[in-house]
Design an enzyme around this catalytic site. Structure first.
Site, PDB file in Angstrom:
ATOM      1  N   ASP A 147      -4.688  -9.790  -8.245  1.00  0.00           N
ATOM      2  CA  ASP A 147      -5.035  -8.833  -9.309  1.00  0.00           C
ATOM      3  C   ASP A 147      -3.876  -8.025  -9.909  1.00  0.00           C
ATOM      4  O   ASP A 147      -3.526  -8.152 -11.087  1.00  0.00           O
ATOM      5  CB  ASP A 147      -6.155  -7.897  -8.834  1.00  0.00           C
ATOM      6  CG  ASP A 147      -5.911  -7.282  -7.436  1.00  0.00           C
ATOM      7  OD1 ASP A 147      -4.844  -7.528  -6.852  1.00  0.00           O
ATOM      8  OD2 ASP A 147      -6.794  -6.556  -6.946  1.00  0.00           O
ATOM      9  N   THR A 173      -1.635   0.867 -10.632  1.00  0.00           N
ATOM     10  CA  THR A 173      -2.845   0.265 -10.068  1.00  0.00           C
ATOM     11  C   THR A 173      -3.574   1.246  -9.158  1.00  0.00           C
ATOM     12  O   THR A 173      -4.736   1.039  -8.828  1.00  0.00           O
ATOM     13  CB  THR A 173      -2.506  -1.042  -9.306  1.00  0.00           C
ATOM     14  OG1 THR A 173      -3.710  -1.757  -9.059  1.00  0.00           O
ATOM     15  CG2 THR A 173      -1.793  -0.754  -7.978  1.00  0.00           C
ATOM     16  N   GLU A 227     -18.820  -5.964  -2.445  1.00  0.00           N
ATOM     17  CA  GLU A 227     -17.428  -6.419  -2.326  1.00  0.00           C
ATOM     18  C   GLU A 227     -17.247  -7.871  -2.781  1.00  0.00           C
ATOM     19  O   GLU A 227     -16.223  -8.244  -3.328  1.00  0.00           O
ATOM     20  CB  GLU A 227     -16.987  -6.227  -0.872  1.00  0.00           C
ATOM     21  CG  GLU A 227     -15.509  -6.140  -0.653  1.00  0.00           C
ATOM     22  CD  GLU A 227     -14.826  -4.907  -1.250  1.00  0.00           C
ATOM     23  OE1 GLU A 227     -15.388  -4.232  -2.134  1.00  0.00           O
ATOM     24  OE2 GLU A 227     -13.677  -4.649  -0.849  1.00  0.00           O
ATOM     25  N   GLU A 244       0.835  -1.209   0.000  1.00  0.00           N
ATOM     26  CA  GLU A 244       0.000   0.000   0.000  1.00  0.00           C
ATOM     27  C   GLU A 244       0.867   1.255   0.000  1.00  0.00           C
ATOM     28  O   GLU A 244       0.547   2.238  -0.668  1.00  0.00           O
ATOM     29  CB  GLU A 244      -0.929   0.023   1.225  1.00  0.00           C
ATOM     30  CG  GLU A 244      -1.922  -1.129   1.293  1.00  0.00           C
ATOM     31  CD  GLU A 244      -3.054  -1.038   0.258  1.00  0.00           C
ATOM     32  OE1 GLU A 244      -3.067  -0.088  -0.545  1.00  0.00           O
ATOM     33  OE2 GLU A 244      -3.915  -1.934   0.254  1.00  0.00           O
ATOM     34  N   GLU A 296     -12.567   0.062  -9.602  1.00  0.00           N
ATOM     35  CA  GLU A 296     -12.234  -0.901 -10.667  1.00  0.00           C
ATOM     36  C   GLU A 296     -13.253  -0.957 -11.806  1.00  0.00           C
ATOM     37  O   GLU A 296     -12.879  -1.038 -12.981  1.00  0.00           O
ATOM     38  CB  GLU A 296     -12.038  -2.305 -10.075  1.00  0.00           C
ATOM     39  CG  GLU A 296     -10.714  -2.506  -9.339  1.00  0.00           C
ATOM     40  CD  GLU A 296     -10.693  -1.895  -7.948  1.00  0.00           C
ATOM     41  OE1 GLU A 296     -11.760  -1.447  -7.477  1.00  0.00           O
ATOM     42  OE2 GLU A 296      -9.607  -1.865  -7.333  1.00  0.00           O
TER      43      GLU A 296
HETATM   44  C1  DMJ Z   1      -6.491   0.403  -4.855  1.00  0.00           C
HETATM   45  O1  DMJ Z   1      -5.722   0.747  -3.761  1.00  0.00           O
HETATM   46  C2  DMJ Z   1      -5.691  -0.255  -5.919  1.00  0.00           C
HETATM   47  O2  DMJ Z   1      -6.387  -0.186  -7.114  1.00  0.00           O
HETATM   48  C3  DMJ Z   1      -5.341  -1.672  -5.596  1.00  0.00           C
HETATM   49  O3  DMJ Z   1      -4.635  -2.322  -6.596  1.00  0.00           O
HETATM   50  C4  DMJ Z   1      -6.578  -2.453  -5.316  1.00  0.00           C
HETATM   51  N1  DMJ Z   1      -7.428  -1.811  -4.370  1.00  0.00           N
HETATM   52  C5  DMJ Z   1      -7.644  -0.410  -4.366  1.00  0.00           C
HETATM   53  C6  DMJ Z   1      -8.908   0.075  -4.982  1.00  0.00           C
HETATM   54  O4  DMJ Z   1      -9.973  -0.746  -4.883  1.00  0.00           O
END
Ligand code: DMJ
Length: 677
Positions: free
Chosen positions: A298, A506, A394, A153, A412
């Site tokens: 993912d 991401t 979710e 993160e 997403e």
């Molecule tokens: C974000 O922090 C990023 O996209 C991560 O890869 C997945 N989760 C969250 C958003 O849902």
């Protein structure tokens, strides 16, 4: 052809970052927390085919207003806390607000939401506000709290946010040269370097797979050391930010570590080229063998494809393509992607029949791969669920029942909608975006920001606004409706950030595609890891063009937009020989050939602490050692400044030369130069 510099005058100590005063036209929140930037435009409710360009602009402005409502609320009620709690109108502070377990590992007492969301200000064209945020981050934020944070993160939100803002600040400062008061000294790159360095101890494992957590101040403390398990996405989503860090600073350690971690995951794939969900950092044993495309895995897939696009190393594409075939063969069941077991993908039984909301990024990735028809199909499945609840719960079943009922305004689904619209220009995707935007607006808006949905059945709210709501959800909504930008229909003089020149991480941070032209210095994946080579993809280092297959409309989009002149240095490496103009040799960094109007030269100089500012028909050359994030860059900057001073001696009257001779290139100073003869 470069223009030589003539140095005329010397010496003026200058301040590099003005104290950040928020711009006067600020969109500060009003008394009840709603933003005052622009009025809330009425939203069109017409069928898809009737979304006119004017309506698109209204929707774009609505997305911007929504962003500002969240951003201003965060700044007003929560900053410098990491997150806003929008129902209680206060900040979420690690160690003070009741602990939520792993979720709080994103909080490092480093103003997470500001760092994560500041590049959205630039994407939305608010450069004054953006440069204000850049200066505020540079001055206010510390990165050394005694807290244990998630390596993943911290990387995607903080390191990515800092690098993206650094690149955009440089671009804005360069492109607005002479037209704005903004200067930028590279401080955010130095901060990203510092933070990246604080994450490095986590990579000290026998496998190269990083620990999940690290203490920002003390490294691998007892608390950080106790967990030897990490998720695949956690270990495998470092390469974009770390690759950028290495190539921007010249220190290969980050890219090397991130690449090793990816190699370690790849080398533990199953015979069917699938990977599991959780792995032991020391033994490399899979601790959870479920193999899917959502939570836990993912962004490992996402980063393989995007690492190829960003860094130009074909090994990532080959690894991605191998996994992609395996996923489409074994994880896809009908239209859905359902977790299978990495070592028994043929078994009919599936342990986990729940689809998680994170997997909705996949259609967007399929667009980037060029598999647009498959992307449309998978996107439609998610949309069916969105139609039912207004949001993606979710977790949900293939027959559209909500399993985990909350929805923290994740990006997403809208991210994939954005990519599909770019690829197809089908107004259906604008209409879908409109519905998503309206639903968020009518459900999640509260006085102090945007509240997560606690239950998609009852629409009960939760006291939570994750930083990705601002860094991703509203950014993608804005970009979806920003049709002028997407069509490349812009004025020459337009300062709009051209998203075609960037890869989105991401966390939707922007990294420049020209990084692929800066050679990386990492070791290859080991030879015994047989990687099927897709030979047509071997010969070029300008990867973005190769990813799209011929039928994709997106190809046309990318090719017609091309790379802007700013980043026009992405060239075929071993392309078949054709008669062409001789390519000029790359600039050697020699002071006598500095061309101040060449952004590549300015970027090169900036990394070495040197900045050029116009001053009438002169350019003022300033040197700030603190801007150099490595000793090597500092030494190169000092050498360049000595050359410039030498030019000054050659060109100035004796008295001025004597003055210049006192300039010490280890301190902050500036010289004024003439350009041209
Ligand atoms: C974000 O922090 C990023 O996209 C991560 O890869 C997945 N989760 C969250 C958003 O849902």
């Amino acid at each position: 052809m470069s223009t030589p510099l003539r140095v005329l005058l010397a010496l003026a100590v200058i301040a590099w970052i003005a104290w950040p005063t928020r711009p006067a036209q600020s969109s500060a929140a009003n008394a009840n927390g709603s933003a005052v930037r622009g009025k809330q435009p009425p939203l069109p409710s017409s069928p898809a085919s009737e979304i006119t360009p004017a309506m698109q602009r209204e929707l774009r402005d609505a997305a911007k207003e929504m962003f500002y409502h969240g951003f201003n609320s965060y700044m007003k009620y929560a900053y410098p806390a990491d997150e806003l709690m929008p129902l209680s109108c206060t900040g979420r502070v690690r160690g003070v607000t009741p602990n939520r377990g792993d979720m709080d590992d994103a909080l490092g007492r480093f103003a997470l939401t500001l760092v994560d969301s500041m590049d959205t200000l630039a994407v939305m064209g608010d450069y004054d506000e953006f440069m204000w945020a850049v200066a505020k981050v540079a001055l206010d934020i510390r990165l050394d709290a005694d807290v244990v944070v998630s390596v993943f993160e911290t990387n995607i939100r903080m390191v990515g946010g800092l690098i993206s803002a650094h690149v955009l600040a440089l671009e804005i400062a360069n492109r607005r040269l002479g037209r704005s008061p903004h200067t930028y000294n590279g401080r955010l790159l130095a901060m990203a370097y510092d933070l990246g360095t604080r994450l490095l101890p986590a990579f000290d494992t026998p496998t190269g797979i990083p620990y999940a957590r690290v203490n920002l101040r003390f490294g691998m403390t007892k608390e950080a050391l106790k967990d030897h398990s990490t998720c695949t996405a956690c270990a495998g989503s470092m390469i974009l930010e770390f690759g950028a860090l290495s190539r921007l600073t010249g220190n290969p350690v980050f890219e090397e570590k991130a690449k090793n971690a990816m190699r370690a995951l790849w080398s533990r794939r199953s015979a069917d080229n699938l990977i599991g969900n959780v792995i032991h950092t020391h033994t490399g044993q899979w601790l959870r063998e479920e193999s899917g495309i959502g939570a836990g895995i993912d962004s490992y897939y996402e980063y393989l494809l995007k690492a190829y696009m960003l860094l130009g190393d074909a090994v990532y594409l080959d690894v991605f393509n191998t996994h992609y075939s395996a996923v489409m063969t074994h994880v896809k069941r009908g239209a859905w992607f359902i977790d299978t077991r990495m070592h028994q993908p043929y078994s009919a039984n599936r342990n986990n029949l729940i689809v998680d909301a994170l997997s909705a990024f996949w259609p967007g990735l399929q667009v980037l791969k060029g598999d647009v028809d498959a992307a449309k199909e998978s996107h439609q499945m998610y949309f069916d669920v969105v139609k039912r609840f207004g949001f993606l719960p979710e977790g949900f079943t293939a027959d559209h029942r909500a399993h985990w009922v909350h929805h923290p305004l994740r990006p997403e689904f809208i991210e994939s909608t954005y990519y599909l619209y770019r690829a197809t220009k089908d107004p259906l995707y604008l209409e879908i975006g409109r519905q998503v935007l309206e639903k968020i607006k009518s459900t999640a808006r509260v006085n102090c920001g945007w509240a997560a949905i606690a239950d998609v059945n009852t629409l009960r709210l939760e006291d939570r606004m994750d930083s990705f709501v601002l860094s991703e959800t509203f950014k993608y909504l804005y970009l979806l409706f920003d049709s002028d930008r997407a069509s490349g229909n812009r004025m020459e003089d337009d300062l709009t950030i051209d998203v075609e020149n960037f890869v989105f991480t991401t966390e939707a941070h922007l990294l420049p595609l020209n990084l692929s032209t800066i050679a990386g210095r990492t070791t290859p994946f080991p030879e015994d890891d047989t990687i099927p080579r897709s030979s047509t993809h071997q010969q070029l280092s300008c990867p973005v063009f190769q990813v799209y297959d011929a039928h994709a409309a997106f190809t046309q989009f990318v090719l017609s937009g091309g790379l802007s002149p700013l980043w026009n240095i992405c060239l075929p490496q071993e392309a078949p020989a054709v008669a062409s103009e001789p390519t000029p040799p790359p600039w050697s960094g020699d002071a006598s050939s500095i061309n101040p109007s060449n952004p590549i030269h300015r970027n090169y100089l900036s990394l070495r602490g040197i900045d050029l500012q116009p001053s009438g028909d002169h350019f003022k050359v300033s040197f700030n050692p603190a801007q150099c994030v490595t000793t090597q860059l500092l030494m190169e900057g000092q050498a360049l400044m000595q050359q410039i001073i030498g030019l000054s001696h050659a060109q100035q009257p004796a008295a001025q030369a004597a003055q210049a001779a006192h300039a010490d290139s280890s301190t902050l100073f500036s010289v004024v130069v003439f350009v041209g003869d």
